[in-house]
Design an enzyme around this catalytic site. Structure first.
Site, PDB file in Angstrom:
ATOM      1  N   SER A 156      -7.072  -9.172   0.001  1.00 15.79           N
ATOM      2  CA  SER A 156      -6.330  -8.161  -0.754  1.00 15.79           C
ATOM      3  C   SER A 156      -7.097  -7.691  -1.987  1.00 15.79           C
ATOM      4  O   SER A 156      -8.179  -7.137  -1.883  1.00 15.79           O
ATOM      5  CB  SER A 156      -4.954  -8.715  -1.119  1.00 15.79           C
ATOM      6  OG  SER A 156      -4.106  -7.711  -1.611  1.00 15.79           O
ATOM      7  N   ASP A 177      -5.401  -0.856  -3.264  1.00 13.32           N
ATOM      8  CA  ASP A 177      -6.179  -2.087  -3.422  1.00 13.32           C
ATOM      9  C   ASP A 177      -7.021  -2.311  -2.169  1.00 13.32           C
ATOM     10  O   ASP A 177      -7.069  -1.466  -1.275  1.00 13.32           O
ATOM     11  CB  ASP A 177      -5.274  -3.286  -3.740  1.00 13.32           C
ATOM     12  CG  ASP A 177      -4.424  -3.721  -2.563  1.00 13.32           C
ATOM     13  OD1 ASP A 177      -4.195  -2.895  -1.653  1.00 13.32           O
ATOM     14  OD2 ASP A 177      -3.985  -4.886  -2.544  1.00 13.32           O
ATOM     15  N   ASP A 199      -6.929  -3.995   0.594  1.00  7.40           N
ATOM     16  CA  ASP A 199      -6.391  -3.886   1.951  1.00  7.40           C
ATOM     17  C   ASP A 199      -5.304  -2.819   2.053  1.00  7.40           C
ATOM     18  O   ASP A 199      -4.641  -2.704   3.084  1.00  7.40           O
ATOM     19  CB  ASP A 199      -5.880  -5.236   2.463  1.00  7.40           C
ATOM     20  CG  ASP A 199      -4.660  -5.737   1.710  1.00  7.40           C
ATOM     21  OD1 ASP A 199      -4.485  -5.354   0.536  1.00  7.40           O
ATOM     22  OD2 ASP A 199      -3.886  -6.531   2.287  1.00  7.40           O
ATOM     23  N   ASP A 249      -2.352  -2.347   0.914  1.00  8.92           N
ATOM     24  CA  ASP A 249      -0.916  -2.599   1.058  1.00  8.92           C
ATOM     25  C   ASP A 249      -0.185  -2.373  -0.263  1.00  8.92           C
ATOM     26  O   ASP A 249       1.024  -2.550  -0.352  1.00  8.92           O
ATOM     27  CB  ASP A 249      -0.636  -3.999   1.614  1.00  8.92           C
ATOM     28  CG  ASP A 249      -1.046  -5.129   0.678  1.00  8.92           C
ATOM     29  OD1 ASP A 249      -1.761  -4.868  -0.317  1.00  8.92           O
ATOM     30  OD2 ASP A 249      -0.664  -6.290   0.950  1.00  8.92           O
TER      31      ASP A 249
END
Length: 457
Positions: free
Chosen positions: A109, A251, A253, A255
């Site tokens: 992440s 960010d 990833d 999400d």
């Protein structure tokens, strides 16, 4: 090394690449454990579905972990489909639509490139339950999986899926109202040199926006490096420089999302939630007239929701707890101040692109500028300090901790709060203090942080 009893944190398994538990041998065994459970489930249901979708972000170690996971899964008779760099929510979507038994995301992440992680989705596209996490941990940490391997003729295969990005782009665009476009809108988009660097620009461009890109040149080691949702300052400067209508920062990833208005002011997750909740309630689309947030959300959000007749439900910190609460009671909007925004009508987890499009839709439908929407509520002063620590402990058992917190709460006199928690994904403890006087709460937060750094170093 002390015996480990847990692998999963609040958002999957994480660690430094090539260090426990992110070593090739451990990842192979994690893949085998997941594969064994999927094979067992398929046999119990007399199902032939033993297919897993694996996606990743742009970290250098992603290639190594991808191969190790696939090897472990194949060895248990599971077929693997690799989709390459794709946002975490995209894997949830593909897992459902490709009728896979599970989906796996290789990402840490918002963490630096040297970290990596593994998140697991069930066949429904939602993150797996804590019960399944515990069973994976038990198999990895306590069992010899070699006797559970199937015969050689039942070993699985791995292949790459080439059109996954296009599928995700079409899916996300489909959440934007058909009667509107983004024609004439100038957007600065920061993709954090991460998983969305290809798909996100296409989503906004295909809807008609002019897109100016930042953080779109990943090299394996620059993901989240002074770019992305944790560093919105550069985005704010670019919005002003290019005279853009809005800035969007994802960010690593993708999400989560943080936005910036045309005046360079940051629009965090709390404000995105408020903007969308008020708009949805006005149109009769907010289920239960309820918004789900976490303990980290600003008290100003709660006050504004109360004024609007919207119930605010708070959960523990972590988007999975928000999703659990939403699914349990049938709510359709929730999220975190950090930018995880979940629209359960569209997706199974936080999706930065869908959240950003939802705000842009509000702009189009109301004719308001981003700065007008950003004034949705007034923040209660809030100080958050992230302290790096070397160990964890029961805070109430630290000598002097309880007295310090009680003394601070007494001084706040009911006009603020103290919230302290360990991160579930990093060696960090977060200290949050809210109150009416910024100088006072800054002093309190620094006092707590100094105490914890000393005690837990």
């Amino acid at each position: 090394m002390e015996k480990k009893t847990r692998l999963f944190g609040t958002d999957g398994i994480r660690g430094t690449a090539n260090q426990y538990p992110m070593t090739p041998d451990m990842v192979v065994k994690i893949g085998q454990a997941i594969g064994y459970l999927l094979r067992k489930e398929a046999e119990e249901k007399s199902s032939s579905v033993r297919k897993v979708v694996i996606g990743k972000d742009t970290r250098l170690s992603g290639y190594m972990i991808e191969q190790a996971l696939a090897s472990g899964l194949n060895s248990m008779g599971v077929f693997v489909q690799l989709v390459g760099p794709l946002p975490t929510p995209g894997i949830g979507y593909l897992t459902r639509t490709m009728r896979a038994a599970a989906g796996i995301v290789i990402s840490a992440s918002h963490n630096p490139f040297h970290d990596n992680g593994i998140k697991v989705f069930g066949s429904d596209g939602f993150k797996i339950s804590e019960e399944m996490e515990r069973e994976i941990e038990r198999l990895v940490l306590e069992e010899d999986l070699t006797p559970l391997l199937p015969p050689s003729k039942e070993i699985g295969r791995t292949r790459r899926i080439e059109d996954s990005q296009g599928r995700y782009i079409v899916y996300v665009k489909g959440t934007f109202p058909l009667e509107y476009t983004l024609d004439g809108m100038r957007i600065v988009l920061d993709t954090a040199n991460g998983a969305s660097y290809k798909v996100a620009p296409s989503i906004f461009q295909e809807l008609g926006a002019e897109v100016i890109q930042l953080g779109d040149d990943p090299n394996g080691t620059n993901i989240n490096d002074k770019v992305g949702a944790l560093y919105p300052q550069k985005l704010a400067e670019s919005v002003l420089h290019y005279r853009a209508d809005v800035g969007i920062s994802l960010d690593g990833d993708a999400d989560r999302v943080i936005m910036v208005d045309e005046k360079g002011e940051i629009v965090n997750g709390d404000r995105i939630l408020a903007i969308c909740a008020l708009h949805m309630k006005e149109r009769g689309l907010l289920k239960g007239d309820t918004l789900v947030a976490t303990q980290m959300s600003n008290f100003g959000l709660e006050k504004r929701m109360n004024e609007a007749g919207i119930k605010l439900v708070k959960t523990g910190v972590g988007d999975k707890y928000v999703v659990e609460e939403m699914r349990k009671h049938g709510y359709n909007l929730g999220g975190e101040q950090s930018g995880h925004i979940i629209f359960l009508d569209h997706t199974t987890t936080g999706d930065g692109c869908i959240a950003a499009l939802s705000v842009l839709a509000v702009m189009k439908q109301t004719g308001k500028k981003m700065s007008d929407l950003n004034h949705v509520f007034e923040d209660v002063p809030q100080i958050l300090i992230n302290c790096r620590v070397k160990r964890r402990a029961e805070l109430s058992e630290l000598a002097g901790y309880n007295d310090m917190i009680r003394n601070i709460e007494k001084k706040l006199a009911g006009n603020g709060r103290v919230f302290v928690r360990f991160s579930g994904t990093e060696p960090v403890i977060r200290v949050l203090v809210e109150g009416t006087e910024k100088a006072q709460i800054t002093q309190f937060a620094e006092e707590i942080a100094s105490f914890l750094e000393k005690e837990l170093s």
